[in-house]
Design an enzyme around this catalytic site. Structure first.
Site: not given
Ligand code: PDD
Length: 283
Positions: A33, A147, A179, A203
């Site tokens: 996505y 992702k 993160e 990411l």
């Protein structure tokens, strides 16, 4: 002005947009996505989001059979039809529909969805006064650079933050800061920005990349290196970056006040640069 949905390239009413019970996105989380910000009726780096989608597809052996150009065209049509100025674009692609089996099915076509909907953004107060975060162990898989729609660990982390009255959960692993559950993390120490290297553990955020480019253009020092939980808690400033998060000052982590407990000087400078940068992008 409304939510616009395209399913497999066809415009469909929101209520009638249905996918199969055998869709591999539903059964296996076998899909990717992207979330793209729309400012003033213009996409903010759709180009970079599509490039990341393509790279992710290669990583999971997913053939984007509908064509990336076609996807881009549909995104642009959907935005135009929505008539929205401040919006978000959600793109989801799955490996498609087949009787459940782990190995990839043959002769299957992707399921792909484009949704453009209104986005109100975060309350201005969050950007002016900062938000709080909690720390959570990173229990995700080893390919966080992709992702994928497999976001359960991220969802659990965000739920923990929410229950603690915090905005974001920051993942840590082996004493290192990784993160956020849906954002990247920056710290500032002695005017130097630090953020986790773009490897498989995070990411590689589009916003993260833009922040580093802005730093390059303005002679702001930074290093992409691993830093510890102690570094985070002792930092002069902390901020988060992300498509929906933008540049968000963090003033408290696990109850510990960061710096002076107000958004830091460099964070504010980056927010100003970012605001200006947004005006210039239409692609
Ligand atoms: N999330 N890290 C994670 C785990 C993310 O999910 C995101 C974005 C980011 C920031 O990436 P970018 O700057 O490209 O938005 C970092 C999106 C917005 C989401 O899941 O809704």
């Amino acid at each position: 002005m409304s939510t616009v949905v395209y399913l497999n390239g066809q415009r469909v009413d929101y209520e009638n947009a249905k996918i199969s019970i055998e869709d591999r996105g539903f059964q296996f989380g076998d899909g990717l996505y992207e979330v793209v910000h729309v400012y003033n009726g213009r996409f903010f780096h759709l180009d970079r989001h599509l490039a990341r989608l393509q790279k992710g597809a290669q990583e999971i052996y997913l053939d984007l059979d509908f064509g990336l150009d076609n996807l881009e065209k549909v995104c642009r049509v959907a935005l135009r039809e929505s008539g929205l100025k401040d919006a978000s674009l959600y793109i989801q692609v799955t490996r498609g529909t087949a009787i459940r089996q782990h190995a990839f099915p043959h002769e299957v076509t992707c399921t792909w969805v484009v949704i453009v909907r209104e986005s109100k953004g975060n309350p201005p107060d969050f950007y002016e006064n900062g938000i709080s975060c909690i720390l959570v162990p990173d229990e995700r898989w080893g390919r966080c650079n992709i992702k994928t729609v497999q976001l359960l660990a991220n969802c659990i982390a965000k739920e923990k933050a929410s229950r603690a009255g915090a905005y974001e959960a920051i993942f840590h692993r082996g004493g290192s800061v990784i993160e956020g559950s849906s954002s990247n993390v920056f710290i500032v120490k002695d005017n130097m920005m630090l953020t986790h290297p773009a490897n498989k553990k995070i990411l590689n955020g589009i916003t993260r990349g833009i922040v580093l480019e802005i730093a390059d253009q303005n002679n702001i020092e930074y290093s992409e290196e691993v830093f510890s939980i102690d570094d985070l808690l002792d930092a002069d400033e902390v901020f988060l970056t992300g498509t929906t998060t933008e540049i968000m000052p963090v003033v408290k982590v696990d109850g510990k006040i960061i710096g002076d407990g107000i958004p830091g000087k460099l964070t504010k400078v980056m927010q100003e640069h970012y605001k200006k940068y947004i005006q210039t992008i239409d692609r």
